[in-house]
Design an enzyme around this catalytic site. Sequence first.
Site, mmCIF file in Angstrom:
data_model
loop_
_atom_site.group_PDB
_atom_site.id
_atom_site.type_symbol
_atom_site.label_atom_id
_atom_site.label_comp_id
_atom_site.label_asym_id
_atom_site.label_seq_id
_atom_site.Cartn_x
_atom_site.Cartn_y
_atom_site.Cartn_z
ATOM 1 N N ASN A 9 0.862 -1.177 0.000
ATOM 2 C CA ASN A 9 0.000 0.000 0.000
ATOM 3 C C ASN A 9 0.901 1.232 0.000
ATOM 4 O O ASN A 9 1.487 1.570 1.022
ATOM 5 C CB ASN A 9 -0.886 -0.035 1.261
ATOM 6 C CG ASN A 9 -1.743 1.208 1.396
ATOM 7 O OD1 ASN A 9 -1.796 2.041 0.484
ATOM 8 N ND2 ASN A 9 -2.418 1.345 2.530
ATOM 9 N N LYS A 11 0.100 4.230 -0.248
ATOM 10 C CA LYS A 11 -0.563 5.388 0.373
ATOM 11 C C LYS A 11 -0.368 6.634 -0.510
ATOM 12 O O LYS A 11 -0.278 6.516 -1.729
ATOM 13 C CB LYS A 11 -0.081 5.576 1.808
ATOM 14 C CG LYS A 11 -0.228 4.273 2.629
ATOM 15 C CD LYS A 11 -0.064 4.448 4.101
ATOM 16 C CE LYS A 11 -0.230 3.098 4.795
ATOM 17 N NZ LYS A 11 -0.142 3.175 6.245
ATOM 18 N N HIS A 96 -9.435 0.903 5.025
ATOM 19 C CA HIS A 96 -8.163 1.097 5.712
ATOM 20 C C HIS A 96 -8.393 2.022 6.908
ATOM 21 O O HIS A 96 -9.228 2.932 6.838
ATOM 22 C CB HIS A 96 -7.138 1.701 4.745
ATOM 23 C CG HIS A 96 -5.757 1.689 5.315
ATOM 24 N ND1 HIS A 96 -5.326 2.604 6.243
ATOM 25 C CD2 HIS A 96 -4.722 0.832 5.129
ATOM 26 C CE1 HIS A 96 -4.084 2.324 6.585
ATOM 27 N NE2 HIS A 96 -3.687 1.252 5.932
ATOM 28 N N GLU A 98 -6.888 4.471 7.954
ATOM 29 C CA GLU A 98 -6.745 5.905 7.648
ATOM 30 C C GLU A 98 -8.018 6.454 7.002
ATOM 31 O O GLU A 98 -8.383 7.605 7.207
ATOM 32 C CB GLU A 98 -5.503 6.111 6.754
ATOM 33 C CG GLU A 98 -4.222 5.882 7.561
ATOM 34 C CD GLU A 98 -3.072 5.270 6.772
ATOM 35 O OE1 GLU A 98 -3.088 5.319 5.527
ATOM 36 O OE2 GLU A 98 -2.143 4.732 7.419
ATOM 37 N N GLU A 168 -5.146 -5.146 10.438
ATOM 38 C CA GLU A 168 -4.118 -4.131 10.662
ATOM 39 C C GLU A 168 -4.404 -3.409 11.984
ATOM 40 O O GLU A 168 -5.202 -2.467 12.011
ATOM 41 C CB GLU A 168 -4.136 -3.093 9.527
ATOM 42 C CG GLU A 168 -3.861 -3.660 8.164
ATOM 43 C CD GLU A 168 -3.327 -2.583 7.209
ATOM 44 O OE1 GLU A 168 -2.231 -2.771 6.697
ATOM 45 O OE2 GLU A 168 -3.997 -1.551 7.020
ATOM 46 N N GLY A 174 2.582 2.183 10.796
ATOM 47 C CA GLY A 174 3.512 3.311 10.676
ATOM 48 C C GLY A 174 4.226 3.665 11.964
ATOM 49 O O GLY A 174 4.841 4.720 12.072
ATOM 50 N N SER A 214 3.625 -2.194 10.338
ATOM 51 C CA SER A 214 5.071 -2.260 10.578
ATOM 52 C C SER A 214 5.679 -3.615 10.230
ATOM 53 O O SER A 214 6.631 -4.062 10.884
ATOM 54 C CB SER A 214 5.395 -1.860 12.024
ATOM 55 O OG SER A 214 5.032 -0.515 12.256
ATOM 56 N N GLY A 236 5.079 1.311 4.613
ATOM 57 C CA GLY A 236 6.396 1.932 4.423
ATOM 58 C C GLY A 236 7.390 1.056 3.668
ATOM 59 O O GLY A 236 8.068 1.523 2.746
#
Length: 251
Positions: A9, A11, A96, A98, A168, A174, A214, A236
């Site tokens: 992802n 993002k 997600h 977010e 998640e 993150g 992570s 990430g």
Amino acid sequence: MRKKIVAGNWKMNLNFTEAEELAASLAEKLEGKALKCEVVICPPALYLEMATDFAEESVIKVGAQNVSNQESGAYTGEIAAGMLASIDVEYCLVGHSERRKYYHENNAFLAQKVDKLLDNDLIPVYCCGEQLEEREKENHFAIVEQQISEGLFHLNTEEFYNVVIAYEPVWAIGTGVTASSEQAQEMHAFIRSLVAKKYGADLAAEITILYGGSCNPKNAKELFSQSDVDGGLIGGASLKADDFVTIINSF
Ligand code: 13P
């Protein structure tokens, strides 16, 4: 045996040139390799067509990060599932954390997005996961159960076969704090048991459940070795081709 997946992802990161370089580098590193999992990249919407062009020539599959809950029409700024399908996007993230947090998307709204994706033969990757306070209050199983039942359990058995679930935990996204492999396994087994209760053991055994939060080249092997962890949704670490490839090779 159920499908293993490693999905990246991206993002809201990378300019077009950087995105193109990353897709090209991944395609090159994976070329001719025998992989134990499906590889999906989820770039920003603007780069999806570039990504599907790369995908055509490689093992990489493409997912969107978001989709409208509507079919088509006067919904300024939105992208419909049919549009994604028309450029060969195969997967789409739904819910997600977010999106839930910053855009106030709730389970009922996400259920509509799931329907639109399935109507257009895309695979929803339905995200769920508790916040830190919810885990501290030992509410995490109840929260995940609610997210899954309200977002997915309106589907019939045939539809449910085409769904991927991503667990998640919000506190792991993150932050560099990964769920331990025991915590991940415990929640994945719980999610599979929910599916078994609703749709039966056979379907539950077929459903791919990814871990996200992570996940990195160092911890992926341990996480993916858990019996109910079928791969990862990587943030990430999916932005660096070498790291992402190491994760892909962690089965
Ligand atoms: P990180 O891997 O950066 O923690 O992000 C996980 C994630 O949100 C993937 O969707």
